[in-house]
Design a protein around this motif. Structure first.
Motif: not given
Length: 319
Positions: A10-38
């Motif tokens: 995700l780090r390359p998307f430095q202007a990203l404002e909307t992120l939709d990860l719905s309907d996938n197979h994600i089983s856990a959310l961990r510390m620092a899963s998301f880098p600093p993004l707007p």
């Protein structure tokens, strides 16, 4: 088929404002899963998330406004999980959350709406929503809550809409509304309420709409609605009301602004002259699907704004 969230992706998307990860197979959310993004909008609906790790969203605290975690397998929310000072809307519908501890949502000072529907919620601890001092809408429909107490409503001073339909609520504590007296809409449809006491709605002077349809109400205390000076819509359909209308004088006194009164599907057999005294502003009265056999004369004469009565009632009374 995404199964994990990796910060390096995700780090390359430095202007990203909307992120939709719905309907996938994600089983856990961990510390620092998301880098600093707007990011302003983050949707992770319909995945396989079982647990939340504190710190997961910390890097998004300066911008995130909407977070949706609906249709996952989350069973527990750690205390102070959300340190998101700009978040306005949080949704966690269709998970497996059974209990919410005190201080769980501390850190969400800007939150306006919270939806935790269809989880099987059984218990809300004292201070469950403490810290949500600006929240206006709380939706807890389709759960297994059994009572309303001031303990779990503590701190919700700006709350305007509380939705509790399709629960198992049988009791409203006498001081339940002490901390949320700005309520304008209260939905208690499809619960187990059998009695409305004189303390059931104390303090709700700004309430405009009250829905208590599809309960088991058979008893309404003389002053149950007194103090609801702003109420415009009262829904009591499909209950077990009978003698309340037949024998009580002024059961609805104090409801000077009431425009809609829904009483269809009860057990009303007769209507006395004073049953609806004080309802001078009433425009719509629904008494259908009752077994009304008699109406005392002049029962509806004081309701000058009443728009229509069923022909059956007109034949039973002389206005």
């Amino acid at each position: 088929m995404i199964s994990d969230i990796l910060p390096e992706h995700l780090r390359p998307f430095q202007a990203l404002e909307t992120l939709d990860l719905s309907d996938n197979h994600i089983s856990a959310l961990r510390m620092a899963s998301f880098p600093p993004l707007p990011l302003k909008y983050l949707h992770i609906n319909n995945n396989r998330i079982v647990s939340l790790e504190p710190g997961t969203f910390d890097n998004l605290s300066n911008t995130l406004q909407v977070l949706k975690l609906n249709k996952n397998r989350i069973a527990f929310i750690p205390q102070k999980m959300f340190k998101l000072s700009h978040l306005q809307h949080l949704e966690m519908n269709r998970n497996k959350i059974k209990m919410i501890d005190g201080l769980t949502f501390q850190g969400l000072s800007a939150l306006k709406s919270l939806r935790i529907q269809r989880n099987g919620l059984v218990r809300l601890m004292d201070g469950a929503f403490w810290g949500l001092s600006n929240m206006e809408i709380l939706q807890l429909d389709h759960n297994n809550l059994t009572e309303i107490t001031k303990g779990w409503l503590y701190g919700l001073r700006m709350l305007q809409q509380l939705h509790l339909s399709q629960n198992a609520i049988s009791r409203i504590s006498p001081d339940a509304w002490e901390f949320c007296q700005k309520l304008s809409e209260l939905d208690l449809n499809y619960n187990h309420l059998a009695r409305l006491e004189d303390s059931s709605f104390v303090g709700l002077s700004l309430l405009v709409r009250l829905n208590i349809g599809n309960n088991k109400v058979s008893y309404i205390a003389d002053c149950a609605f007194r103090g609801l000076s702003s109420l415009q819509i009262l829904d009591l359909k499909n209950n077990e009301i009978s003698w309340t209308i037949e024998d009580m004088n002024g059961a609805f006194s104090g409801l000077d602004k009431l425009r809609w009164l829904l009483l269809q599907g009860n057990r009303i057999r007769s209507v006395t002259k004073k049953a609806f005294s004080g309802l001078d502003a009433l425009e719509h009265l629904d008494l259908s699907n009752n077994a009304i056999m008699s109406v005392q004369g002049n029962t509806f004469s004081q309701m000058k704004k009443l728009k229509r009565l069923p022909k059956m009632l007109l034949s039973l009374c002389s206005l």
